[in-house]
Design a protein around this motif. Sequence first.
Motif, PDB file in Angstrom:
ATOM      1  N   THR A  61     -11.969  87.854  96.276  1.00 27.79           N
ATOM      2  CA  THR A  61     -12.432  86.709  95.490  1.00 27.79           C
ATOM      3  C   THR A  61     -13.346  87.119  94.344  1.00 27.79           C
ATOM      4  O   THR A  61     -13.881  86.255  93.649  1.00 27.79           O
ATOM      5  N   ARG A  62     -13.539  88.433  94.171  1.00 28.39           N
ATOM      6  CA  ARG A  62     -14.361  88.996  93.084  1.00 28.39           C
ATOM      7  C   ARG A  62     -15.796  88.466  93.127  1.00 28.39           C
ATOM      8  O   ARG A  62     -16.417  88.207  92.098  1.00 28.39           O
ATOM      9  N   ARG A  96     -11.122  92.046  82.139  1.00 27.34           N
ATOM     10  CA  ARG A  96     -12.153  91.724  83.133  1.00 27.34           C
ATOM     11  C   ARG A  96     -11.538  91.296  84.454  1.00 27.34           C
ATOM     12  O   ARG A  96     -12.190  91.375  85.489  1.00 27.34           O
ATOM     13  N   ARG A  97     -10.297  90.832  84.411  1.00 29.92           N
ATOM     14  CA  ARG A  97      -9.618  90.427  85.644  1.00 29.92           C
ATOM     15  C   ARG A  97      -8.835  91.563  86.272  1.00 29.92           C
ATOM     16  O   ARG A  97      -8.536  91.524  87.460  1.00 29.92           O
ATOM     17  N   ARG A  98      -8.512  92.589  85.485  1.00 32.75           N
ATOM     18  CA  ARG A  98      -7.568  93.586  85.967  1.00 32.75           C
ATOM     19  C   ARG A  98      -8.123  95.006  85.995  1.00 32.75           C
ATOM     20  O   ARG A  98      -7.421  95.940  86.359  1.00 32.75           O
ATOM     21  N   PRO A 141      -6.512  96.201  91.320  1.00 28.95           N
ATOM     22  CA  PRO A 141      -6.718  96.318  89.874  1.00 28.95           C
ATOM     23  C   PRO A 141      -5.764  97.333  89.253  1.00 28.95           C
ATOM     24  O   PRO A 141      -5.265  98.234  89.937  1.00 28.95           O
ATOM     25  N   ASP A 160       1.986  91.125  87.914  1.00 27.58           N
ATOM     26  CA  ASP A 160       1.070  91.041  89.048  1.00 27.58           C
ATOM     27  C   ASP A 160       1.305  89.728  89.786  1.00 27.58           C
ATOM     28  O   ASP A 160       1.005  88.656  89.275  1.00 27.58           O
ATOM     29  N   GLU A 167      -1.390  86.937  90.260  1.00 29.13           N
ATOM     30  CA  GLU A 167      -1.688  85.925  89.256  1.00 29.13           C
ATOM     31  C   GLU A 167      -1.006  84.602  89.555  1.00 29.13           C
ATOM     32  O   GLU A 167      -1.314  83.582  88.951  1.00 29.13           O
ATOM     33  N   VAL A 184     -10.331  89.466  77.948  1.00 24.63           N
ATOM     34  CA  VAL A 184     -10.152  88.457  78.989  1.00 24.63           C
ATOM     35  C   VAL A 184      -9.353  89.024  80.157  1.00 24.63           C
ATOM     36  O   VAL A 184      -9.774  88.959  81.314  1.00 24.63           O
ATOM     37  N   SER A 185      -8.197  89.601  79.878  1.00 22.26           N
ATOM     38  CA  SER A 185      -7.376  90.170  80.956  1.00 22.26           C
ATOM     39  C   SER A 185      -8.041  91.399  81.572  1.00 22.26           C
ATOM     40  O   SER A 185      -7.954  91.627  82.782  1.00 22.26           O
ATOM     41  N   PHE A 216      -8.403  93.645  95.218  1.00 21.56           N
ATOM     42  CA  PHE A 216      -7.598  92.728  94.407  1.00 21.56           C
ATOM     43  C   PHE A 216      -6.533  93.462  93.589  1.00 21.56           C
ATOM     44  O   PHE A 216      -5.922  92.890  92.688  1.00 21.56           O
TER      45      PHE A 216
END
Length: 324
Positions: free
Chosen positions: A146-147, A114-116, A201, A12, A15, A111-112, A199
Amino acid sequence: RFETVAFIQTTDFAELHADTFGTQPFIIVFEVPNPNRTLIRLENVSVDIDGARILRDIDLAIDRGDHTGIVGANGSGKSTLLALLAGLRWPAPGSGRRSYDFGAGPEFDAVSARRRIALLGHELQDRYIARGWNFRALDIVRSGLTRSDIPRRQRTEQQDRLARDQLDRLGLAASAERRFFELSRGTQRRVLIARSLAFAPDALLLDEPASGLDAESRTALESMLQQAAAGTLIVVASHRVDELPALVTRRLRIDRGRLKALDSGEIGPPEAAETGTSAQTGTRTETGAHPDTLISLEGVDVFLGGRRILSDIDWTLNSGENWP
């Protein structure tokens, strides 16, 4: 020439940032995601909330191109399952394990994820209405970059361009300058989906996206999801089989926290709980062969003092029926 060179492996580009390594040279190795790779895996996972077991012994593997529909009555565990997939709920201690693979091998934390992974239910739409957030559709989609729930005051030309491109790609260009409260409920929902996709996803999880929409709005939603599915895994939860988008390649049923496959030939909800009658509302008795519908509610929310007190109510009262 250089003493050190940094190698970056990623799936991605979002990132990466220009100032990540300062003046140090680096080489980017961009890995194209394998469409057949399992993105999310649940192995014998249960979930407890406030001491109650909501999900039971869930075994599920979802590949990147495996667009999935999940059907279940209200209270069956659909929303909890989506939250578990998105990394927002944790497996009960000792119940099994959850893993993700975004291209660098299995990951066992969230962790990843929640970002993806993007999860969208009715809560954000309700929050916009209850709090009077009457932003332009363009700004709402920009907030997805910007989430953040609402647009940030500082903005860039690049963000505006990306947001406009997103609206145009998903068939919403005509709504870019319109305010949220000027839009129909169906268009509001599609704008919020565009925000979730801004973003880029890996997966988009939707909780009852077609609930309460008319036929025209459902058609527009279907077209939008078809477009989004070209590059994003789509998982949709619904209490009605006929509200699942045509793009789904696998249909599952959840009942009392347990997951099972839905027969491919089944085109309608087989259980009373799916037709508006549930253990919470009692059993209805029909006295006429072809009763006339007196009252029909589909996906109805009720607000009191700006607070939602009833959610996604589906109920039909026909002539000749008696309800306890």
